[in-house]
Design an enzyme around this catalytic site. Structure first.
Site, PDB file in Angstrom:
ATOM      1  N   LEU A  59       0.864  -1.177   0.000  1.00 60.43           N
ATOM      2  CA  LEU A  59       0.000   0.000   0.000  1.00 60.43           C
ATOM      3  C   LEU A  59       0.902   1.229   0.000  1.00 60.43           C
ATOM      4  O   LEU A  59       2.018   1.193   0.530  1.00 60.43           O
ATOM      5  CB  LEU A  59      -0.900   0.037   1.243  1.00 60.43           C
ATOM      6  CG  LEU A  59      -1.983  -1.035   1.376  1.00 60.43           C
ATOM      7  CD1 LEU A  59      -2.717  -0.866   2.706  1.00 60.43           C
ATOM      8  CD2 LEU A  59      -2.973  -0.988   0.214  1.00 60.43           C
ATOM      9  N   ASP A  60       0.412   2.330  -0.577  1.00 59.51           N
ATOM     10  CA  ASP A  60       1.168   3.586  -0.539  1.00 59.51           C
ATOM     11  C   ASP A  60       1.403   4.018   0.897  1.00 59.51           C
ATOM     12  O   ASP A  60       0.627   3.683   1.804  1.00 59.51           O
ATOM     13  CB  ASP A  60       0.383   4.708  -1.237  1.00 59.51           C
ATOM     14  CG  ASP A  60       0.237   4.482  -2.728  1.00 59.51           C
ATOM     15  OD1 ASP A  60       0.898   3.586  -3.264  1.00 59.51           O
ATOM     16  OD2 ASP A  60      -0.544   5.230  -3.341  1.00 59.51           O
ATOM     17  N   ARG A  61       2.425   4.843   1.061  1.00 60.94           N
ATOM     18  CA  ARG A  61       2.729   5.421   2.376  1.00 60.94           C
ATOM     19  C   ARG A  61       1.497   6.076   2.999  1.00 60.94           C
ATOM     20  O   ARG A  61       1.230   5.914   4.192  1.00 60.94           O
ATOM     21  CB  ARG A  61       3.842   6.464   2.221  1.00 60.94           C
ATOM     22  CG  ARG A  61       4.074   7.324   3.473  1.00 60.94           C
ATOM     23  CD  ARG A  61       4.874   8.560   3.148  1.00 60.94           C
ATOM     24  NE  ARG A  61       6.248   8.227   2.822  1.00 60.94           N
ATOM     25  CZ  ARG A  61       7.242   8.224   3.709  1.00 60.94           C
ATOM     26  NH1 ARG A  61       7.013   8.532   4.974  1.00 60.94           N
ATOM     27  NH2 ARG A  61       8.471   7.935   3.338  1.00 60.94           N
ATOM     28  N   HIS A 157       0.028   3.663  -7.580  1.00 61.16           N
ATOM     29  CA  HIS A 157      -0.719   4.931  -7.530  1.00 61.16           C
ATOM     30  C   HIS A 157      -1.908   4.956  -8.495  1.00 61.16           C
ATOM     31  O   HIS A 157      -2.415   6.027  -8.827  1.00 61.16           O
ATOM     32  CB  HIS A 157       0.196   6.126  -7.842  1.00 61.16           C
ATOM     33  CG  HIS A 157       1.201   6.419  -6.786  1.00 61.16           C
ATOM     34  ND1 HIS A 157       2.125   7.446  -6.903  1.00 61.16           N
ATOM     35  CD2 HIS A 157       1.456   5.824  -5.588  1.00 61.16           C
ATOM     36  CE1 HIS A 157       2.897   7.467  -5.824  1.00 61.16           C
ATOM     37  NE2 HIS A 157       2.506   6.496  -5.015  1.00 61.16           N
TER      38      HIS A 157
END
Length: 228
Positions: A59-61, A157
């Site tokens: 997962l993204d930050r 993203h």
């Protein structure tokens, strides 16, 4: 993060897989520049096994919610295959600026890296990798919309770029949206649910993450209730 704080984020556990509730603002793994990473705290999730669990996906930050871990190498191989073959169901909740006029639809926009200097930043590109997202409106508020997003493909993203490209960027997106680089709202993107068909003769495992504190006000303004 203390071991107790990590344990409090455990959403699901069996012999092969764990699902944890990732907080926003921390990368899942350490990048080339080092620094704190969510996986640094996985020792608290060994539950008697000799090694700590490992990431089955990313997962993204700034994204929060359901994160799937494999408890050992064989489990990781099985989970990795399911993710690679797009057999894991993934539903994200986002609050976006403005919103689509329709109540549901698809976003079919190919993506590629922006450039080598920007790491994982992405851009719409007709010659890029095929990228498909389905979405439904879950609620609408004043100048914003609550969307349920399902990434059919799993590009980096993807949801953020797709929403921005269609004119309704995710609130708090300081890369592709209108949020300032510092001091703005936290990204309003939640990995709400995963559905993992891990066992051949059993129903798929369905796990949902709670709504994080930073998204509650805007979701409520779009019609979300605490018991949903």
């Amino acid at each position: 993060m203390t071991p107790d704080e990590m344990l409090a984020r455990l959403l699901y556990r069996d012999g092969l897989m764990l699902v944890v509730d990732k907080p926003p603002g921390i990368p899942v793994h350490r990048g080339p520049k080092g620094g704190n990473a969510f996986e640094d705290h996985f020792d608290a999730l060994r539950f008697g096994l000799p090694r700590r669990p490992a990431l089955a996906h990313r997962l993204d930050r700034d994204t929060s919610g359901c994160l799937v871990l494999g408890r050992h190498r064989k489990a990781l191989a099985s989970l990795g295959k399911l993710f690679k073959q797009n057999k894991v169901g993934k539903t994200y909740w986002a609050v976006v600026e403005g919103g689509p006029a329709e109540d549901e639809g698809q976003i079919d926009i190919a993506l590629s890296k922006l450039d080598d200097s920007r790491g994982w930043w992405m851009k719409p590109d007709d010659n890029g990798l095929p990228s498909l997202t389905t979405w439904k409106v879950a609620g609408r508020g004043d100048g914003m919309t609550w969307l349920a997003l399902e990434p059919v493909t799993g590009r980096t993203h993807q949801l953020r770029v797709h929403c921005a490209a269609k004119g309704f960027p995710i609130i708090g997106d300081n890369i592709y949206g209108t949020a300032p680089r510092e001091g703005g709202p936290v990204l309003h993107l939640l990995s709400r649910e995963v559905v993992v068909p891990l066992y051949k003769n059993k129903d798929a495992i369905k796990v949902a993450a709670p709504v994080p504190e930073h998204m509650r006000e805007r979701l409520a303004a779009c019609g979300w209730r605490d018991d949903q």
